[in-house]
Design an enzyme around this catalytic site. Structure first.
Site, short mmCIF file in Angstrom:
data_model
loop_
_atom_site.label_atom_id
_atom_site.label_comp_id
_atom_site.label_asym_id
_atom_site.label_seq_id
_atom_site.Cartn_x
_atom_site.Cartn_y
_atom_site.Cartn_z
N TYR A 189 0.88 -1.18 0.00
CA TYR A 189 0.00 0.00 0.00
C TYR A 189 0.91 1.23 0.00
O TYR A 189 1.83 1.34 0.82
CB TYR A 189 -0.91 0.02 1.25
CG TYR A 189 -1.70 1.30 1.35
CD1 TYR A 189 -2.89 1.46 0.64
CD2 TYR A 189 -1.24 2.38 2.11
CE1 TYR A 189 -3.60 2.66 0.69
CE2 TYR A 189 -1.94 3.57 2.17
CZ TYR A 189 -3.11 3.70 1.46
OH TYR A 189 -3.81 4.88 1.51
N ASP A 215 9.49 2.91 0.76
CA ASP A 215 8.42 3.73 1.32
C ASP A 215 8.41 3.48 2.83
O ASP A 215 7.87 2.48 3.31
CB ASP A 215 7.09 3.33 0.67
CG ASP A 215 5.90 4.08 1.26
OD1 ASP A 215 6.08 4.76 2.30
OD2 ASP A 215 4.80 3.96 0.70
N LYS A 241 3.79 10.84 8.09
CA LYS A 241 3.14 10.42 9.33
C LYS A 241 3.83 10.96 10.58
O LYS A 241 3.54 12.05 11.03
CB LYS A 241 3.03 8.89 9.39
CG LYS A 241 2.03 8.34 8.36
CD LYS A 241 1.63 6.95 8.68
CE LYS A 241 0.67 6.37 7.64
NZ LYS A 241 -0.69 6.83 7.75
#
Ligand SMILES: Cc1ncc(COP(=O)(O)O)c(C=O)c1O
Length: 437
Positions: free
Chosen positions: A154, A248, A277
């Protein structure tokens, strides 16, 4: 289809009025429960308008790593807000963005030395793709238009990042015909999958700009863990086939696994790394795409069109970068990585009893992540569990087939125990309620 249900008198006015107009994320607005009205946050607690309080088990989608409202981040941001929240970055320099770049270059391994800022994880991955594609383009390699990515992955919700996500089990299966087609492979976890990847690289490598992976943990794919050797294999294969490697680290970077970056655990340096984040301690949007010297040098030229063709309005936002600098201060001043390892020990031991519950497929913990994988068969079951966790004063949001915890790294023993106790209570209840016994 009918409109969302009207609200009761128990909700504050602003929720009543706004609910008729807001569009909530990943939410079926016809059937979803009314969101909880939050008035403030503090540490690991979410305070509700009805006077209740929830212990946050997921740190606001894995972001609030120092707990909410850490005074150091708050005070740094207030000072920055008063001086200058934002000034455009092209042609103008602001101290927080420049300082943060130097700090990130120092902190990240190898020669990951060039930082480009954006406002969300998805956009930082888009930018990584763009950097990789333009890197080759600048060298006259114009056929490298595809990317290799992995089942279970994802990388975001924008069009290009959706195309990198797991095409069947991911959140974006419905967009299969709309997003660009990419090369989706199995992670090279053994000889067989490694050979399959080698074949893909041999057959399609010249059409691919980079391999993109979430290192060590595929988060939104279901908290799926793989080991360090997978990353070393990827690095070897990319080197052998002249391919760029993108990590990532939006979920796993900045302490999640008990090291600053997941790639350090494998002693592997990617060509490009993305962070978001926790970068601002979960306070304000910011993301970074960090490239190696070699990659950056591929953009140096006397031709203007060889420069990186990207420049979002709020890139290098001073307020967000000040929050990120304050967050890095906390990693330096407070024992965050040790705290994560303490959380790992707690999660490993405290979630173990779930393993014997009928319907539980696996229990696993790594760093700040504890996951109980379940034989979930309907969205109704997820909704039921979420509501039970709220009844117990916990903000735990199972998705897909996992009930998981990713608390603030600063969570205390008592709150962490409340969270793990809640999982150990609700999982057997779910098993009995939905007949998995
Ligand atoms: C690994 C990974 N990449 C990218 C993203 C997208 O980040 P954002 O939601 O900030 O766009 C996420 C979000 O969960 C993620 O976990």
């Amino acid at each position: 289809m009918s409109a969302p249900a009207p609200l009761s008198d128990l909700h504050p006015d602003w929720l009543e009025r706004g609910y008729q107009h807001i569009w909530m994320p990943y939410t079926q607005m016809q059937t979803a429960p009314i969101p909880k009205a939050v008035t403030s946050t503090e540490g690991t607690r979410i305070k509700l308008a009805d006077g209740g309080e929830l212990i946050d088990g997921c740190a606001s989608w894995w972001a609030a790593c120092h707990g909410y409202n850490h005074p150091h981040i708050r005070e740094t941001m207030i000072k920055q807000l008063e001086a200058m929240p934002h000034v455009m970055l092209a042609g103008l320099a602001n101290e927080p963005a420049f300082t943060l770049s130097a700090r990130l270059a120092e902190l990240t391994p190898g020669d990951l030395n060039r930082v480009f800022y954006s406002e969300s994880g998805s956009v930082s991955v888009e930018l990584a793709l763009k950097m990789a594609a333009q890197y080759w383009f600048n060298q006259g390699e114009t056929k490298r238009t595809k990317f290799i990515c992995f089942r279970g992955g994802y990388h975001g919700d924008t069009f290009a990042t959706m195309s990198l996500c797991d095409p069947e089990d991911g959140f974006h299966a419905a967009f299969a015909g709309v997003v660009p087609h990419q090369m989706i492979a199995d992670l090279p976890v053994n000889d067989e999958t490694e050979q399959a990847l080698v074949r893909l690289l041999e057959e399609q490598g010249e059409h691919c700009a980079a391999v993109v992976v979430e290192p060590l943990v595929q988060g939104a794919g279901g908290m799926l863990f793989h080991d360090e050797e997978v990353l070393r294999r990827l690095r070897r294969l990319c080197d052998a086939h002249g391919m760029l490697l993108i990590f990532d680290e939006i979920f796993v970077g900045l302490g999640r696994l008990g090291s600053m970056f997941a790639c350090e655990r494998a002693d592997v340096v990617p060509d490009i790394m993305t962070l978001s984040k926790t970068i601002t301690g979960g306070t304000i949007p910011l993301a970074a795409t960090i490239a190696t010297d070699r990659l950056f040098e591929g953009f140096l030229s006397d031709k203007l069109e060889h420069c990186l063709m990207h420049g979002p309005t709020f890139t290098g936002n001073a307020l967000a970068c000040s929050a990120a600098n304050a967050s890095l201060d906390l990693f330096e001043r407070e024992p965050r990585l040790e705290q994560v390892m303490t959380i790992e020990a707690h999660l490993t031991q405290a979630l173990e009893p779930c393993r014997d519950v009928p319907g539980v497929q696996d229990v696993r913990a790594r760093g700040d992540i504890g996951a109980v994988q379940l034989d979930i068969r309907s969205f109704e079951e997820l909704q039921w569990m979420r509501a039970r966790f709220v009844d117990l004063g916990c903000w735990i949001r199972p998705f897909g087939n996992v009930a998981y915890l990713t608390p603030a790294y600063t969570i205390n023993e008592e709150d962490l125990t409340r969270l793990t106790d809640a999982i150990c209570k609700v999982v057997p209840e779910w098993s009995a309620e939905f007949g998995r016994g």
